[in-house]
Motif scaffolding. Structure first.
Motif, PDB file in Angstrom:
ATOM      1  N   ASP A 238       6.779  -2.926  -7.480  1.00  0.00           N
ATOM      2  CA  ASP A 238       5.340  -3.084  -7.254  1.00  0.00           C
ATOM      3  C   ASP A 238       4.689  -3.864  -8.396  1.00  0.00           C
ATOM      4  N   THR A 239       5.073  -3.527  -9.622  1.00  0.00           N
ATOM      5  CA  THR A 239       4.529  -4.224 -10.792  1.00  0.00           C
ATOM      6  C   THR A 239       4.987  -5.679 -10.813  1.00  0.00           C
TER       7      THR A 239
ATOM      8  N   GLU B 135       0.838  -1.188   0.000  1.00  0.00           N
ATOM      9  CA  GLU B 135       0.000   0.000   0.000  1.00  0.00           C
ATOM     10  C   GLU B 135       0.883   1.252   0.000  1.00  0.00           C
ATOM     11  N   GLU B 136       0.648   2.109  -0.991  1.00  0.00           N
ATOM     12  CA  GLU B 136       1.426   3.340  -1.157  1.00  0.00           C
ATOM     13  C   GLU B 136       2.929   3.068  -1.159  1.00  0.00           C
ATOM     14  N   GLY B 137       3.302   1.910  -1.688  1.00  0.00           N
ATOM     15  CA  GLY B 137       4.711   1.574  -1.821  1.00  0.00           C
ATOM     16  C   GLY B 137       5.373   1.068  -0.560  1.00  0.00           C
ATOM     17  N   HIS B 138       4.587   0.816   0.492  1.00  0.00           N
ATOM     18  CA  HIS B 138       5.153   0.330   1.750  1.00  0.00           C
ATOM     19  C   HIS B 138       5.014  -1.188   1.830  1.00  0.00           C
ATOM     20  N   TRP B 139       6.143  -1.836   2.083  1.00  0.00           N
ATOM     21  CA  TRP B 139       6.150  -3.298   2.108  1.00  0.00           C
ATOM     22  C   TRP B 139       6.649  -3.803   3.467  1.00  0.00           C
ATOM     23  N   GLN B 140       5.732  -4.396   4.232  1.00  0.00           N
ATOM     24  CA  GLN B 140       6.099  -5.082   5.474  1.00  0.00           C
ATOM     25  C   GLN B 140       5.898  -6.589   5.360  1.00  0.00           C
ATOM     26  N   GLN B 141       5.349  -7.016   4.238  1.00  0.00           N
ATOM     27  CA  GLN B 141       5.118  -8.426   3.936  1.00  0.00           C
ATOM     28  C   GLN B 141       4.690  -8.492   2.472  1.00  0.00           C
ATOM     29  N   LEU B 142       4.678  -9.685   1.910  1.00  0.00           N
ATOM     30  CA  LEU B 142       4.307  -9.820   0.499  1.00  0.00           C
ATOM     31  C   LEU B 142       2.807  -9.787   0.293  1.00  0.00           C
TER      32      LEU B 142
END
Length: 532
Positions: free
Chosen positions: A516-517, A286-293
C-alpha cells in the motif's frame, strides 16, 4: 522548432547525399511479438509460466503480457535485420523446446476460450513491483474483460541514429538537440496517424474470429459465419483493431495531442489523474483491497491504446512520461500490426523493409499540426479500413474530402518508390523496392493482402479460423524443432533464465515497505520537469 519549410522533393534529393546515405544504414529496429500458449487440442494453456523460460519480471527477451498464457518475445534494437530475425527464431526455438506439448497460437485473435475467467492473470512474484504489475492487469480485466486482453499483436520499434538527426538539422537550418529530435519524431507520428489506415489494409490478419470471443459482447457488426463457429466480416482486415479489440470510449474522448511533447505528456498525465465514473466501482486499495491501481481514466500510461507511441527507455520505477520529459523521444513503437500467421515468428523481412519505407516517408512528407478534426478523421479512416478495407472502391476522408483508398495510396506509393530507392542505395540491396512492389500489388488486388489470403483459405475449405490456427501452430512447432540456433544456443538461454530468476529474488528481498505504501509513494511522486 518547425522543419516544414523544406519541400518533399528537396528532402528526397538531400537523402541521396553521402552523409544521409551513411546515416540510413544506422536505422535500428526491434520487435515485441505476443503469442498465446495453447494445449494440443487448441484450447488455452492454463499452466504457469514455465520456469525454464525464466522470470517474466526480469527476463530481457522472454516475458508475459496480460496473462500467464500470453508470452511476449522481445528483441533489442539492431541495425541488421538478419540479426533480429535470428534472435526471434532462436527465442521461438527455445520456448517451443521448453513448453512440453504446448504450442504457440499463430493468430492475433484468441483461440477457443470457453469462459474468459479461464484466462490466468500474469504472475510476477511477490515483490512490490511484481504485485503492481499484477494489480494493473487485474484492473484491465475488470475494466475491459480478459478476452480483449488475450489478443496478440506485434510491435515494431524504430529509431533513426544521431548521425541522421545531425544531417537533418543541418538540412533544415536548425540546431540538433533532443528537443528538436523529439519534435521531428512527433512530425513523423502525426503523418503516421494520418496514414496508418494503410497498415491494417496491408498487414491486418484478423478478418475472422472464433465465436467464443463474442460471448457476452454487445456489438452491431453484421457478422457472417462459416465452419463450425467462425465469425467474419466479408471485407474486414483487422478485427483486432476494431471496437471489438483495443479500444475504449472513455480513452477515445481524451484527444491526445501529437503536436508537441509537453502537450502529449500533459494530457497523458491528466488522464492518469482524472477520476472515471465507469471505474470507480472497483476498489483501488481501500481497506487493502486492490481491483485496480486507481479509479482514474488510465491506471498508468501503458493503458493508453494507440496505434503508435513515442518511447524512451525507462529506468527502474520511472514513469514513461517522466522518461520522455527528462530525455526526450528515443524511438517510436508501431502498434497496429496483427500477428502475421504466414510467418513463423509473426512478422517477415518484407514487412520490416516496407515499414522502414513507410516511417521514413512519414518523416519526409509535410506534417502540419493535427487538429481535433484531423485526429477524428484519422480514427474514422482507421475504422473503415479495419472493418471493410478490402471492399471495392472503399472511400476514405482526406482533409474533409471523400477519396478512394486506391487513389490516395497511388499518390503515397509514388513517394514510397523514391524512398525505397534511397534505402536500397544506402544498404546496397534491392529489398526495399521489392517490398514496395509487393505491397502495391496488394493495393491493386485486395485478395493478396494477409486478410484476403486468410478469407480465401477459410471460404475455399469451409474451414474454421481455429482449424487454420492449429494447422499453422503444428507446422511451426515442427519447423522450429529442426531449427539450428544461430545467435544464442540452449545453454545461453538457460543461463539467462537462471539469471532472471536470481534477479527476481533480489528484487523481492530488496523491498523495504508494504505494498500500500509502495503504490502511494509511486503515484505521489511529483512529475518530472524538463531539465530537473
Amino acid at each position: 522548432m518547425t522543419t516544414s519549410a523544406i519541400s518533399l522533393s528537396e528532402r528526397l534529393q538531400a537523402l541521396s547525399s553521402d552523409s544521409f546515405q551513411q546515416a540510413l544504414t544506422g536505422i535500428r529496429r526491434g520487435v515485441e511479438r505476443e503469442a498465446l500458449r495453447i494445449n494440443p487440442n487448441g484450447s488455452l494453456a492454463s499452466t504457469p509460466h514455465p520456469q525454464a523460460l525464466g522470470s517474466a519480471l526480469t527476463h530481457d527477451s522472454i516475458t508475459t503480457d496480460f496473462s500467464e498464457s500470453l508470452l511476449e518475445f522481445i528483441t533489442p534494437p539492431e541495425t541488421d535485420v538478419d540479426v533480429t530475425f535470428a534472435q526471434l527464431n532462436d527465442i521461438h526455438k527455445y520456448v517451443l523446446s521448453n513448453i512440453g506439448s504446448e504450442k504457440l497460437w499463430p493468430l492475433s485473435m484468441p483461440c477457443f476460450v470457453e469462459n474468459e475467467d479461464e484466462i490466468p492473470l500474469a504472475y510476477f512474484g511477490e515483490s512490490n513491483v511484481g504485485k503492481m504489475k499484477r494489480v494493473y492487469r487485474l484492473g484491465l480485466k475488470n475494466r475491459y474483460g480478459s478476452m480483449m486482453q488475450a489478443i496478440s499483436g506485434v510491435h515494431f520499434n524504430f529509431s533513426l541514429p544521431d548521425s541522421f538527426w545531425e544531417a537533418w538539422a543541418s538540412l533544415h537550418g536548425t540546431q540538433c538537440s533532443q528537443d528538436q529530435i523529439s519534435a521531428d519524431y512527433f512530425s513523423m507520428i502525426r503523418n503516421y496517424r494520418r496514414l496508418c489506415w494503410l497498415i491494417p489494409y496491408l498487414y491486418g490478419a484478423s478478418p475472422a474470429l472464433c465465436g467464443s470471443f463474442l460471448n457476452g459482447k454487445s456489438h452491431q457488426l453484421p457478422f457472417e459465419t462459416l465452419g463450425k463457429g467462425t465469425y467474419y466480416l466479408p471485407y474486414a482486415t483487422s478485427l483486432r483493431m476494431s471496437d471489438l479489440g483495443y479500444t475504449n470510449a472513455e480513452q477515445s474522448a481524451l484527444q491526445i495531442c501529437y503536436n508537441q511533447l509537453d502537450n502529449y505528456v500533459r494530457l497523458l498525465r491528466s488522464a492518469m489523474e482524472t477520476k472515471s465514473t465507469r471505474f470507480e466501482k472497483f476498489s483501488a486499495g481501500e481497506e487493502g483491497h486492490w481491483q485496480q491501481l486507481s479509479h482514474n481514466i488510465l491506471q498508468i500510461e501503458n493503458e493508453l491504446y494507440s496505434p503508435i507511441r513515442p518511447k524512451q527507455p525507462t529506468q527502474s520505477m520511472e514513469k514513461p512520461t517522466d522518461a520522455l520529459v527528462r530525455r526526450g523521444i528515443n524511438y517510436i513503437e508501431v502498434r497496429a500490426l496483427d500477428v502475421n500467421p504466414f510467418a513463423a515468428v509473426g512478422i517477415d523481412k518484407s514487412q520490416f523493409a516496407f515499414l522502414d519505407v513507410f516511417l521514413l516517408s512519414c518523416l519526409l512528407l509535410p506534417s502540419d499540426e493535427m487538429t481535433p478534426e484531423g485526429l477524428e478523421e484519422a480514427g474514422e479512416n482507421m475504422n473503415i479500413m479495419v472493418l471493410e478495407g478490402r471492399k471495392p472502391d472503399v472511400k476514405l476522408q482526406r482533409d474533409g474530402q471523400s477519396v478512394t483508398m486506391q487513389s490516395w495510396a497511388g499518390e503515397l506509393f509514388e513517394t514510397f518508390t523514391e524512398v525505397a530507392a534511397l534505402l536500397d542505395s544506402a544498404h546496397k540491396t534491392e529489398r526495399y523496392s521489392a517490398a514496395v512492389k509487393l505491397e502495391w500489388e496488394r493495393i491493386e488486388n485486395p485478395a493478396l493482402t494477409l486478410s484476403g489470403q486468410i478469407m480465401d483459405r477459410l471460404k475455399k475449405n469451409n474451414e474454421d479460423n481455429g482449424a487454420m490456427g492449429m494447422q499453422l501452430a503444428s507446422q511451426y512447432q515442427s519447423d522450429f524443432a529442426d531449427w539450428q540456433y544461430t545467435y544464442q544456443d540452449e545453454d545461453a538461454f538457460r543461463t539467462l533464465a537462471a539469471a532472471s530468476l536470481d534477479a527476481q529474488k533480489a528484487v523481492e528481498e530488496a523491498d523495504d515497505k508494504d505494498f500500500d505504501t509502495f503504490i502511494r509513494d509511486y503515484f505521489s511522486e511529483p512529475p518530472a520537469k524538463k531539465n530537473a
